[in-house]
Design a protein around this motif. Structure first.
Motif, PDB file in Angstrom:
ATOM      1  N   PHE A   1     -43.500   9.068  32.838  1.00  0.00           N
ATOM      2  CA  PHE A   1     -42.949  10.322  33.361  1.00  0.00           C
ATOM      3  C   PHE A   1     -41.425  10.270  33.469  1.00  0.00           C
ATOM      4  O   PHE A   1     -40.830  10.595  34.501  1.00  0.00           O
ATOM      5  N   GLY A   2     -40.828   9.823  32.364  1.00  0.00           N
ATOM      6  CA  GLY A   2     -39.379   9.802  32.302  1.00  0.00           C
ATOM      7  C   GLY A   2     -38.721   8.875  33.297  1.00  0.00           C
ATOM      8  O   GLY A   2     -37.574   9.114  33.707  1.00  0.00           O
ATOM      9  N   GLY A   3     -39.415   7.811  33.667  1.00  0.00           N
ATOM     10  CA  GLY A   3     -38.867   6.857  34.614  1.00  0.00           C
ATOM     11  C   GLY A   3     -39.186   7.145  36.058  1.00  0.00           C
ATOM     12  O   GLY A   3     -38.804   6.373  36.952  1.00  0.00           O
ATOM     13  N   LYS A   4     -39.911   8.239  36.335  1.00  0.00           N
ATOM     14  CA  LYS A   4     -40.246   8.581  37.714  1.00  0.00           C
ATOM     15  C   LYS A   4     -41.382   7.730  38.270  1.00  0.00           C
ATOM     16  O   LYS A   4     -41.578   7.666  39.485  1.00  0.00           O
TER      17      LYS A   4
END
Length: 397
Positions: free
Chosen positions: A150-153
């Protein structure tokens, strides 16, 4: 004879508290680790054993090769006692130990230190600058094996190395190659979110499903990324080893062509935290005995000591397990105490002053920081009393 009677009989001459290692159980665990490794060598994680005599026994078994140490002073000590092929799996900031390594050609041939940044290279060079003559220092690059989504989340895995992508690893490899006196010999990547987290936890079903999904996706992502990293670095350095895995994921990790060896240590002792895996079932091998010293009421037996908590996030999973006799539990308002531990349950009603309660530590080698000796049991007899690191006057961490 059941295990409790066997252990009581074998140690009748000993006064608790003390620790034991059931050699038959350890041999069975070792054989299962080797089976799961499917022909690839297993590097023994010393932090999970912490006894030279036991390490010697394990390395004498087929399938085990080399050590994975946790500090450089420990590695120097082990090399001085004849151990070879020692990988220090964590970066060091010990200037004296680095100078000692650079000044000892014998040790330098046997020990590999770990780095994950150019800052580590600078630190090593500064620490050994005054050492003459200076032996070549073997270096291993640690990689980030965590799972990011999740994009680094979202992230799962230990916060270790900042080296995650092939270009980052290649850049660091090139930086090592440019530094006289340093030689890149290996890579390592520990997938803690798979190896160290059981996929059959005593938790709700929804959490278990999410955990298994994350582990499966992490394994698929890592097999591609680790392979690309290894290919990139091999263009720069002639690697002797690529280390991965741990007790909890050996059979997954050995399927990767890029990995040449796996690490394991906890699986030899099979502590409590390793009860919660679907892929293997171990035999509890390392135990400690505490004496019953009080009966505050008919439903409670109190033992001496017991507060041997494991590292990691605080919670019930880090407590030792009252193991034998079965059916004991902690008093919720006291837990495992510094000097005494009340125990409840049906079995507590039958315990008398002087009886022993056998515990399993939540983790493997940390138990050895509490005891100076491991009494090695084979069958129903103690066959050797082996000093732990602590018993030899060594407390590296």
């Amino acid at each position: 004879m059941d295990d409790r009677l066997r252990y009581d009989h074998a140690t009748a001459a000993l006064e608790p508290p003390f620790a034991i290692l059931d050699l038959a159980a350890m041999r069975a665990n070792a054989a299962d680790l080797v089976r799961r490794a499917a022909g690839k060598p297993i590097r023994v994680a010393t932090k999970s054993v912490r006894s030279r005599a036991v390490l010697e026994r394990v390395l004498a078994m087929d399938g085990f090769r080399g050590l994975m140490a946790f500090t450089l002073p420990e590695a120097l000590w082990l090399a001085g006692h004849g151990f070879t092929d020692i990988l220090v799996a964590y970066p060091t900031a010990d200037r004296q130990a680095l100078a000692a390594l650079a000044g000892d050609a014998h040790a330098a041939r046997r020990i590999t230190v770990t780095v994950d940044s150019a800052a580590h290279l600078d630190f090593i060079e500064s620490a050994v600058a005054a050492t003459h003559p200076r032996a070549e220092i073997r270096v291993c690059v640690d990689l980030d094996a965590g799972y990011v989504a999740f994009g680094g989340k979202f992230r799962a895995g230990a916060l270790r190395s900042p080296i995650r992508e092939p270009d980052q690893a290649a850049d660091l490899a090139a930086a090592i190659a440019k530094r006289p006196g340093l030689r890149l010999t290996g890579l390592m990547a520990y997938e803690a979110q798979i190896a160290g987290v059981g996929d059959a936890p005593p938790a709700n079903a929804a959490y278990t499903r999410v955990l298994r999904l994350v582990q499966e996706r992490s394994a698929r992502e890592l097999i591609v990324r680790r392979g690309r990293i290894v290919n990139a670095v091999r263009q720069i350095a002639d690697l002797e080893f690529v280390n991965g895995g741990g007790t909890g994921c050996i059979e997954r990790t050995v399927r990767e062509k890029a990995v040449t060896e796996v690490a394991a240590g906890s699986g030899l002792f099979h502590p409590r935290l390793f009860d919660f895996y679907r892929s293997f079932t171990g035999h509890p091998a390392a135990l400690f005995a505490l004496p019953v010293v009080r009966r505050p009421n008919p439903d409670t037996a109190t033992v001496l000591g017991g507060g041997y908590l494991a590292s990691g996030p605080a919670g019930p999973s880090r407590l030792p397990q009252p193991y034998l006799p079965a059916g004991l539990r902690y008093a919720p308002e006291e837990g495992a105490g510094e000097v005494q531990t009340p125990l409840l349950g049906q079995a507590a009603q039958d315990l008398r002053i002087g009886d022993r309660v056998w515990f399993r530590h939540a983790k493997a080698g940390e138990m050895c920081e509490r005891f100076d000796t491991l009494h090695l049991i084979d069958g129903d007899a103690v066959v050797e009393s082996a000093p732990t690191y602590r018993g030899e006057g060594r407390t590296f961490l």
